[in-house]
Enzyme design. Structure first.
Site, PDB file in Angstrom:
ATOM      1  N   GLY A 109      -6.301  -3.581  -7.924  1.00  0.00           N
ATOM      2  CA  GLY A 109      -5.944  -2.397  -7.157  1.00  0.00           C
ATOM      3  C   GLY A 109      -7.085  -1.702  -6.438  1.00  0.00           C
ATOM      4  N   GLU A 110      -6.687  -0.708  -5.656  1.00  0.00           N
ATOM      5  CA  GLU A 110      -7.603   0.150  -4.914  1.00  0.00           C
ATOM      6  C   GLU A 110      -7.262   1.603  -5.209  1.00  0.00           C
ATOM      7  OE1 GLU A 110      -8.136  -0.805  -0.675  1.00  0.00           O
ATOM      8  OE2 GLU A 110      -6.933  -2.586  -1.043  1.00  0.00           O
ATOM      9  N   GLY A 125     -15.208 -12.182  -7.997  1.00  0.00           N
ATOM     10  CA  GLY A 125     -16.512 -12.538  -8.542  1.00  0.00           C
ATOM     11  C   GLY A 125     -16.357 -13.232  -9.879  1.00  0.00           C
ATOM     12  N   ASN A 127      -4.478   3.578  -3.180  1.00  0.00           N
ATOM     13  CA  ASN A 127      -3.049   3.484  -3.466  1.00  0.00           C
ATOM     14  C   ASN A 127      -2.680   3.936  -4.870  1.00  0.00           C
ATOM     15  OD1 ASN A 127      -2.546   1.964  -0.922  1.00  0.00           O
ATOM     16  ND2 ASN A 127      -3.858   0.475  -1.947  1.00  0.00           N
ATOM     17  N   HIS A 141       0.822  -1.206   0.000  1.00  0.00           N
ATOM     18  CA  HIS A 141       0.000   0.000   0.000  1.00  0.00           C
ATOM     19  C   HIS A 141       0.858   1.258   0.000  1.00  0.00           C
ATOM     20  CE1 HIS A 141      -4.331  -1.138   1.404  1.00  0.00           C
ATOM     21  NE2 HIS A 141      -3.884  -1.957   0.476  1.00  0.00           N
TER      22      HIS A 141
END
Length: 329
Positions: free
Chosen positions: A106-107, A174, A110, A38
């Site tokens: 990813g997020e 998912g 970050n 992160h």
């Protein structure tokens, strides 16, 4: 055989402490260690975000037995995939074959920091597939030229390539992600103990099957402490963001956003989702959801830097004994 891992949480501990915990976790008997990657912690109360790759390089030299893994790196925005290929190859050499590269889409927390915005999920998945292609090409040690929809690589070569290569685990959440990404991965990384993840992965043409070479790797937070109230308080302070779920957490850009999103989460809400206190049997029960769902590898997160030494000294060994006695062989 079910394997159990220890998580190096870069969001809650400094770099020197993380290396020390890694050594202690190996000594107590964990099978593998995963490191988050992160640029920022989720909450300001966590207070840390050292560079995971430097930490893992030090851990590779300070340990000798445990497998190592990023859980997970995003090789699409903050890092160009060619750079990820180079550092993964270097780390594998330092670790003498003990490293796996865990990657994901990813997020925002970050990745937005490099000023390139935050793409939609389908674009991020397509970017990740392209990135994995580039990483695998560079891990041949050959000269690579690449022209894709998202990336360009010009006359690149990774000069120090490990003989055993670098296996890649892919984080999926998912069916759509699995259908798009399973053929690119050596292993599945899952964010929840959902049997459908394993079943859907194994149903994809071209995917390596879980249980037949490929592994399903999960992660679960716990907050062990001799005093339950102390554990609940720590878990609420450090991990109240956890309940938002991936669909929310992936899109929040700052710790302030996570603080706002979790402002009405109560300590008892956190305790309902994270085993807190001294009861190791409760931890085993929570972890068992993963192996019942078909996961082969499960890493525990001991929440908070405070109490980490005591967890490793007093609780980790007995916990591993209970987990191995309960898990399927």
């Amino acid at each position: 055989m079910t394997r159990f891992g220890y998580t190096l949480m870069t969001e809650q501990s400094g770099p020197r402490e993380l290396v020390r915990y890694a050594v202690a976790a190996e000594e107590v008997g964990f099978d593998f260690e995963v490191s988050s990657d992160h640029f920022s912690p989720w909450l300001t109360e966590q207070g840390h975000a050292p560079y995971a790759w430097t930490v893992l390089g030090a851990v590779a030299q300070a340990t000798s037995r445990v497998d190592l893994m990023t859980y997970v790196t995003c090789p699409t925005m903050r890092y160009h995939p060619a750079v990820v290929a180079q550092k993964a190859a270097t780390l594998q050499i330092l670790a003498e074959g003990r490293f796996r590269l865990g990657v994901g889409s990813g997020e925002s927390l970050n990745e937005h920091v490099v000023g390139e915005g935050w793409p939609a999920i389908q674009d991020r998945q397509e970017m990740l597939a392209e990135a994995i292609d580039i990483i695998r090409a560079l891990h041949t040690g050959e000269l690579v030229d690449y022209r894709g929809e998202y990336y360009q690589v010009d006359s690149a070569r990774v000069w120090d390539v490990p003989d055993e290569g670098v296996e890649i685990g892919v984080a999926v959440g998912g069916r759509r992600a699995i259908e798009a990404l399973a053929p690119y991965g050596d292993h599945l990384i899952g964010v929840e103990p959902d049997a459908a993840l394993v079943e859907d992965w194994n149903a994809v043409d071209g995917a390596k099957r879980i249980g037949d070479g490929a592994r399903a790797i999960g992660q679960i937070p716990i907050c062990w402490d001799p005093d339950e109230d102390t554990a609940v308080k720590r878990a609420h302070e450090q991990f109240r963001w956890f309940g938002g779920g991936w669909s929310v957490n992936a899109d929040l850009p700052t710790p302030a956003g996570f603080a706002a999103a979790s402002q009405f989460v109560r300590p008892e809400d956190v305790a309902d989702s994270i085993p807190c206190g001294p009861d190791l049997d409760a931890v085993v029960e929570a972890v068992s959801a993963y192996w019942k769902a078909g996961f082969t590898d499960i890493a525990v997160v001991q929440v908070g830097d405070e109490g980490q030494d005591r967890f490793l000294e007093e609780a980790a060994g007995p916990l591993l004994e209970k987990l191995r006695a309960a898990a399927p062989a």
